[in-house]
Every structure is written in C-alpha cells, then in structure tokens.
Design a protein around this motif. Structure first.
Motif, PDB file in Angstrom:
ATOM      1  N   LEU A 474       0.898  -1.165  -0.042  1.00 24.68           N
ATOM      2  CA  LEU A 474       0.111  -0.134  -0.040  1.00 24.68           C
ATOM      3  C   LEU A 474       0.856   1.275   0.003  1.00 24.68           C
ATOM      4  O   LEU A 474       1.882   1.192   0.392  1.00 24.68           O
ATOM      5  N   CYS A 482      -4.468   4.899   3.868  1.00 25.23           N
ATOM      6  CA  CYS A 482      -4.431   3.854   3.153  1.00 25.23           C
ATOM      7  C   CYS A 482      -4.234   2.411   4.111  1.00 25.23           C
ATOM      8  O   CYS A 482      -4.953   1.405   3.865  1.00 25.23           O
ATOM      9  N   HIS A 483      -3.445   2.855   5.006  1.00 23.26           N
ATOM     10  CA  HIS A 483      -2.942   1.566   6.160  1.00 23.26           C
ATOM     11  C   HIS A 483      -4.362   1.441   6.907  1.00 23.26           C
ATOM     12  O   HIS A 483      -4.660   0.223   7.079  1.00 23.26           O
ATOM     13  N   ALA A 486      -6.522  -0.906   4.619  1.00 20.99           N
ATOM     14  CA  ALA A 486      -6.117  -2.231   4.686  1.00 20.99           C
ATOM     15  C   ALA A 486      -6.181  -3.017   6.044  1.00 20.99           C
ATOM     16  O   ALA A 486      -6.585  -4.256   5.677  1.00 20.99           O
ATOM     17  N   THR A 502       2.597   5.333  -5.483  1.00 23.83           N
ATOM     18  CA  THR A 502       1.524   4.317  -5.587  1.00 23.83           C
ATOM     19  C   THR A 502       2.016   3.529  -6.804  1.00 23.83           C
ATOM     20  O   THR A 502       1.538   2.379  -6.729  1.00 23.83           O
ATOM     21  N   VAL A 505       3.237   0.251  -5.653  1.00 20.66           N
ATOM     22  CA  VAL A 505       2.359  -0.793  -5.034  1.00 20.66           C
ATOM     23  C   VAL A 505       1.925  -1.639  -6.330  1.00 20.66           C
ATOM     24  O   VAL A 505       1.668  -2.949  -6.241  1.00 20.66           O
ATOM     25  N   GLY A 517      -2.402  -5.637  -3.437  1.00 17.53           N
ATOM     26  CA  GLY A 517      -2.163  -4.149  -3.315  1.00 17.53           C
ATOM     27  C   GLY A 517      -3.345  -3.380  -3.261  1.00 17.53           C
ATOM     28  O   GLY A 517      -4.548  -3.900  -3.414  1.00 17.53           O
ATOM     29  N   LEU A 518      -3.347  -2.453  -2.294  1.00 19.80           N
ATOM     30  CA  LEU A 518      -4.304  -1.673  -2.038  1.00 19.80           C
ATOM     31  C   LEU A 518      -4.030  -0.186  -2.303  1.00 19.80           C
ATOM     32  O   LEU A 518      -2.874   0.529  -1.896  1.00 19.80           O
ATOM     33  N   VAL A 519      -4.884   0.325  -3.077  1.00 19.54           N
ATOM     34  CA  VAL A 519      -4.681   1.856  -3.644  1.00 19.54           C
ATOM     35  C   VAL A 519      -5.741   2.650  -3.787  1.00 19.54           C
ATOM     36  O   VAL A 519      -6.869   2.225  -3.928  1.00 19.54           O
ATOM     37  N   THR A 532      -3.237   6.842  -9.139  1.00 17.99           N
ATOM     38  CA  THR A 532      -3.643   5.401  -9.366  1.00 17.99           C
ATOM     39  C   THR A 532      -4.172   5.301 -10.908  1.00 17.99           C
ATOM     40  O   THR A 532      -3.972   4.322 -11.461  1.00 17.99           O
ATOM     41  N   TYR A 648     -11.189   2.500  -2.278  1.00 15.40           N
ATOM     42  CA  TYR A 648      -9.927   2.109  -2.484  1.00 15.40           C
ATOM     43  C   TYR A 648     -10.089   0.758  -3.447  1.00 15.40           C
ATOM     44  O   TYR A 648     -11.150   0.110  -3.178  1.00 15.40           O
TER      45      TYR A 648
END
Length: 748
Positions: A474, A482-483, A486, A502, A505, A517-519, A532, A648
C-alpha cells in the motif's frame, strides 16, 4: 453454547467443511453477543467511561494478554486479540454513559442547569465556547448539549440564536431547563479597592444597576464564562482590584466566599436553557415547537404569518428577531409555539405559514419545561447477580469462544490445503462477501453490525495466516488512511508493506513481491486519484482489480489526557487545515505544532508523555496511528467536512468469481472524432447497464488523446455484460477490462 463439533479430517469435502463452518459461525455469533453483554456489565461495574484513559488502556491490555495466554492454537494470537479488541471497543461504545456538553468550566450556570436535569448518571464535558456545544453535539462527541437561550432580565442570548443558522439539519432541540439565577461578587480584593469586574457579557448586563449604584467607576470586562472569570479573580493579586460576577457554586471551586450576594437587578431572575441532541425527543402531552423563519419580502408578511397562528388559536410563547448575516438583508425570527410539528393539525398550520416565508425551519419539538422532569438513562443489559458470578460467566464464555474460534481455524486449515491442491487463491472476495452477509443475517444484537463485521474480518485474517501468510502492499507511510483501510479490511494477521509511490504498489503486485495491493481510486471531496489512474495506464495488462474498500475518513484527537488537560497539538499542516473549525471551537488557544507526517506527530506525543506525564500533548490522525504507541483516541470525527469517504481498489494477479453484487471496471480510448465517446456510452444505456463512475486522464501518448475509466454494475462473466463489452470494443481504439469484483456493501 454447544461446542461439540467434530474436528474435520482429510476425507471431508469442501462443501462438508463449509457446512461445518456455518455451524460454528451460528454458535460464534451467539457467543460474541453473549460476550459483549458481559463486557458491558464488567465495564459499567468498573466505572469505565469517557476520560478514564489510563484505566481503560490497562483494562484492554490485561484482557488481551490473558486471552492470548489461554489460546491453544492454531488461531494466531494476533487474530484472537484482534477479535477481542473489536468486542471491547464495541462494548465501550455501548457501555459508555451519556455525555453532556456545556459551556465550561465547571461551576457555570450552564453546568448547574445541566446537573439539575441530567443528575449524576452522566458524564459532563465542559466546552470552551458556546458554538463548541453546538459543534460537539452535531458531531456526536456528546449526546446532549446545554445552551442558554433567554434570560428574564437580559433577554435573548444572541450568540445562541445566531449559531442555530450554522447547524440547521445537524441537530435538534430535545428539551428545555429553567434555572433561577443568583449572582455574587467574588474575589480576593477588598471592596474599597475594586477596579475591574469580569464576567460573561450577559451577567454584567443582569447586574448593571447594582454595579452602577456601588462601583460606577469600576471597569466592566466581558469574559468567556462566569466560572472562568472567577478563576481569573482568584489568581489575581488582591491589590489589582480584580473581582468576578458568578454563582456561589463557581466560587466554591476556589474557596472564594461571596463578597456580596444577590447583586442581580431582578431577584426573580431566571435563565432558560435549551437541550440539544441529534435525536428528536419522544412526544408527550405537553410539547413545544421552536421555529426559525424569514418573512417574504413584501409589506405585512410578518403580520400574515402571525395571523395564521392566531386564526388557528396556536399560542406563541416566545418570539425573537435577529438581523440576517448578509449586510443590508432581512431579519430572522425565532418563535416557540405549543404543540408538535409532526402533529397533523400543526403540520398543516406550518404549511400555511410557510407560504408567507422566504424560509421556515423547524428547530425541534420537545417537552415544555417541567420542574419535576429528570433525565432517565436507558438500561442496556440485565447485570449479573454478583461480581463473582460475572467473572465466572466471562471465563466460561471465553473458554467456549476460544474453543470455537480454533475449531473454525482448523476447518480453515483444511480449506487452505484444498485451495493449494487446486491452485485457488487464498483470499476470495466473493466468499468474503458471502460470509459477511451470513453473519449479518445471523446477528440479533446487541453487537452492532459494524462491530460484528470487524470481529469476523479479524477471524478471517487469522484464517489467511494459517492458510498462507499474506503480504499487502500500500502507499505509505503506515498510520495514514491507506493503512487504515487495509487494516480494517484485511485484519491484523497479515503483513503490510508501505511503498513510497502508488505505482510501486502496482509494481510489487505485478512482480509477485506482494500478494495484493491496495490503492486509493477516488475521494468524495477531491474526486479521482490521478496517481492511481495513471498507474492503470501503465500496468493494465499485468494485474486485475480484485475488490474494493470504502472507508470513512475521520481524524481523531490522539492523547491519553483528559480534554481540559490538552496544552499542545501535533499534526501535519494539511491536517490542521482539515480540522480548523473544530479546533477553533474546542481548543482556540492551544499551541499547534506542525510535523511532516502523522507518525512524527504521534511519536512527538509519545516522547512528551515519557518525559512529562502532565505535558498535555496530543496529535491529530487516524485511530490506527495511535495504536502502536498505546495512545487512545479522545475525540473522533473532528474533521470539518463530515461524510468524507475514500474508495480503494484491491489489486491482484487473479480474477474474482461472481458474487451477485459486482462491479466491472473498464479502461478505453476512442477515435478522435465527434461523438465517439457518446457512441460507447449509448451502448450501455441501450442495454440498461448502469455506470456508477467515470473518469478521464490524458493517455500520455499524444496531445489531446484521453483514456477513459468507467465502472459498470455487473460481472464480466455475466452474459449481458460480456456482450456489451464485446460490442463496445468496436467503437474503441483500445478497451481493457481492469477487473470484476464484489461491490463494497458497507463503509468501514
């Protein structure tokens, strides 16, 4: 609770294992609800409520340590403690006593009126400004707020009337309280040496005649509250001639006896206070309704409005006029009438009156003042008979829950073996969606759906750990939103890797360095996330969108001290800007110290507390940001823009199966000719396929060439969707399906 479930063997089929899991889940949901009831009882007996930060932290730490020590496995300790952390936080929210805000400090007339109505069964929050009371009620930080609205001698409290305009639709009037007002002269100065008199502006006005008769030459200085004026007089040197006007109760806090009592001009002096809430009051047989309206701009419009009430024999008990905020504009009127706005007859009359108004707002319908009426808090649970019995019930329930959780973990291990044999992804969003829907359907309370979902995300996170440890990439740093997204989605039993950019990721997932991955893809305030979108242009053919997460963006005040002890606040510059209004109403004079990151702000608080427990240090950030340093969240949701949400996307090398509530994301370019985009969009319209999102970015290949991103409802494997996608390709120079995935049903 029946925990006699056979341990699965290799011979069990996948369907049989899932049937066993369903049986365990039915018992777990009952058990979790039982446990939260016991937790509420335990917390209430221990007196855990708002402000008991140190005791609360110790209680949680001791409980989680005890639970981990009793875990025989295979569920990881991180998952088990994560489950219990969700339960305890859910119980703290349900168990906390009602919070009441008033214009502080302690000893003001607002405080006395609040205690008169709410008694000793609530927690009181003394706030720094009158607008701060409105603000904290509207945000839900306090359940009720008390504000003065009129005085029998001084008339309307202008600040309260004017503030209602800023909070229309965000709160309602819940009730009213009347308090007899007796003013005293307080201070250490001798009578003959009095030079300065401090008090609230309204208090100075209500004692105008006495001051004129006895101290005509003394300077009269308005102050933020009567109680704060007393503190100022207490700290002043007797030779400075500083005194305050306040109640005798306010003087008792500092051991000040009245120099003179009953100095108010009118000895029948009384102030009416309004009780504010976000929830309406229940109907009674003796209700009032408060209105705020502007007259139509024509001669006689006010008379026409009042005639409506007169003709229908509606008694108006109060009317006030205030200039509107705009220079040279009209007036706003405040009216109290007897009856409820939701009564059909009153509603019809208000409808008739509205025809003569530019605007008309109902501020609230509530019980008229009754000197015998008192607030009655609701009982949440039926408590255990004794502390010993409660402890035994908790121990027995924990043993059963831990056994069931580990039985479910053993079943998850069997599923993991099956997935590895068949090359099936460990994390399957369509299965996750089905499990969460199932447990929501099983839940009968008092555990909230939000808390139960948090419990199960931790439970599934532990299952991932047993099946195959997952690594989630992330954008960093850790502790930012973002954390948080997630963490809330994947739980605490996965590994998080923070990337600086980004695109890194995307790269980490495409290269196999991370499982998922998380965006961020879009924010409700600022729109699409450019970094993104541009990364999809580069990586679109190397990975898939696997799922989505929706997260409410909330900032909290992170500290382990009480609200009135906060002396300095650390945060990033942008965070201070996003919480500016709240800070101005709650901590207008507190020192603000800018840091480069939220992590740095939290670390500064931790360091300050280690050096001096009375430092009064606080930080602003996400709730998660304070957890590694054991810093609790004193206030949640302090951002100025309420309802802010970020969506996300979860990235993967795999594709998801149909869940029944899916989205599909497409990326495409069209020919540079008139109507080419319309031709693509008309295809979806003609086939009744709803588009839920559209964005545009420069393609980066040539000037004025654009790439479009759309989300549509349905899965790429749905025949209707796949047919339309195929037809759309004929109108595009390039079209890529970025992924189909379950639509997020809840906002974390």
């Amino acid at each position: 609770m029946d925990s006699r479930i056979p341990t699965p063997t290799e011979a069990l089929s996948l369907d049989e294992i899932r049937t066993e899991i369903d049986s365990v889940d039915r018992q777990l949901v009952v058990g979790f609800n039982r446990r939260i009831c016991l937790a509420i009882d335990d917390l209430q007996r221990k007196g855990m409520n708002a402000g008991a930060a140190a005791a609360e932290q110790d209680f949680i730490a001791n409980l989680l340590s005890k639970i981990a020590a009793e875990n025989p496995g295979p569920i990881p300790d991180s998952a088990l403690t994560g489950i219990y952390r969700e339960i305890v936080f859910g119980a703290l929210e349900l168990a906390r006593r009602v919070r009441v805000g008033y214009l502080g400090p302690q000893g003001t007339f607002s405080h006395q009126a609040a205690t008169l109505y709410f008694g000793n069964h609530v927690d009181y929050e003394n706030l720094r400004t009158l607008e701060g009371v409105f603000e904290e009620v509207s945000r839900g930080h306090v359940d009720f707020g008390l504000v003065p609205i009129e005085n029998s001698t001084g008339g309307a409290i202008i600040e309260s009337l004017d503030t209602f305009s800023d909070y229309l639709g965000r709160l309602t009037i819940y009730g009213e309280v009347r308090l007899g007002i007796e003013f005293c002269l307080l201070g250490n100065s001798p009578l003959e040496g009095i030079k300065k008199v401090y008090s609230k502006l309204e208090a100075l006005a209500q004692c105008y005649q006495w001051l004129t008769d006895h101290f005509p030459d003394a300077q009269r200085i308005p102050y933020e509250s009567t109680a704060a004026a007393v503190e100022l007089a207490y700290l002043a040197d007797p030779g400075d001639g500083v005194v305050a006007i306040a109640s005798a109760v306010a003087g008792e806090r500092f051991g000040l006896k009245p120099i003179r009592k009953n100095i108010e001009t009118n000895h029948d002096n009384m102030t009416r206070f309004l009780i504010l809430s976000r929830s309406p009051a229940a109907a009674t047989t003796n209700d009032k309704t408060s209105l705020m309206f502007k007259c139509a701009d024509r001669p006689g419009s006010l008379v026409d409005i009042l005639q409506v009430f007169k003709r229908n024999q509606i008694n108006l008990s109060h009317i006030e006029k205030r200039p509107s905020r705009e220079y040279g504009s009209d007036y706003t009127f405040f009216v109290d009438l007897f009856g409820r706005a939701d009564d059909p007859r009153i509603a019809e009359i208000l409808g008739e009156a509205r025809a003569h108004c530019k605007s008309l707002y109902i501020l609230g319908s509530y019980p008229a003042f009754d000197p015998q009426q008192r607030f009655q808090p609701e009982a949440i649970i039926t408590p255990a008979e004794s502390n010993e019995k409660l402890r035994n019930q908790i121990s027995e329930t924990d043993r059963n829950l831990i056994e069931l959780i580990n039985q479910r973990a053993n079943l998850a291990i069997q599923i993991g073996k099956f997935k590895r044999q068949h090359g099936t992804p460990i994390y399957a969003p369509h299965r996750e969606s089905a499990v969460l829907q199932k447990i929501h359907d099983l839940n009968s309370g008092p555990l909230t759906g939000r808390t139960l979902e948090g419990v199960y995300r931790e439970l599934m996170s532990g299952s991932f750990r047993l099946e195959k440890p997952l690594k989630i990439s992330l954008p960093g740093p850790l502790g930012e939103f973002c954390h948080v997204a997630a963490f809330r989605h994947f739980g605490s039993s996965v590994d998080f890797a923070a990337c600086r950019e980004t695109y890194q990721v995307f790269e980490s997932v495409a290269n196999g360095d991370a499982d998922y991955g998380l965006v961020p893809i879009e924010n409700s305030s600022t729109g699409g996330v450019i970094e993104t979108l541009d990364a999809f242009i580069k990586f679109n053919d190397r990975l898939n969108i696997y799922g989505e997460v929706k997260l409410e963006i909330h900032y909290g005040l992170l500290t382990n001290c009480r609200p009135e002890q906060v002396k300095k606040i650390y945060a990033k510059h942008s965070v201070f800007q996003q919480c500016r209004n709240w800070l101005s109403t709650q901590y207008p004079h507190v020192q603000r110290i800018e840091t480069e990151t939220t992590q740095a702000a939290v670390q500064a608080v931790s360091t300050d507390m280690q050096n001096d427990r009375e430092s009064g240090a606080a930080a602003i950030g996400s709730v998660l940001a304070g957890m590694p340093a054991d810093i609790r969240t004193l206030f949640r949701g302090i951002e100025d823009r309420q309802g802010n949400m970020t969506r996300y996307l979860i990235l993967s090398m795999s594709r998801t199966e149909i869940s029944g509530h899916d989205k599909t994301s497409l990326m495409f370019t069209v020919d540079d000719r008139p109507g080419s985009l319309v031709e693509v969009l008309e295809l979806f319209k003609r086939n009744s396929i709803n588009l839920s999102h559209i964005e545009k970015r420069p393609s980066g290949k040539q000037l004025w060439d654009y790439t479009f991103f759309i989300d549509l409802e349905g899965h790429r494997n749905d025949p209707a969707v796949s047919a339309v996608i195929g037809e759309a390709r004929a109108f595009c120079t390039k079209l890529t399906v970025l992924g189909s995935f379950p639509s997020a049903k809840t906002v974390l």
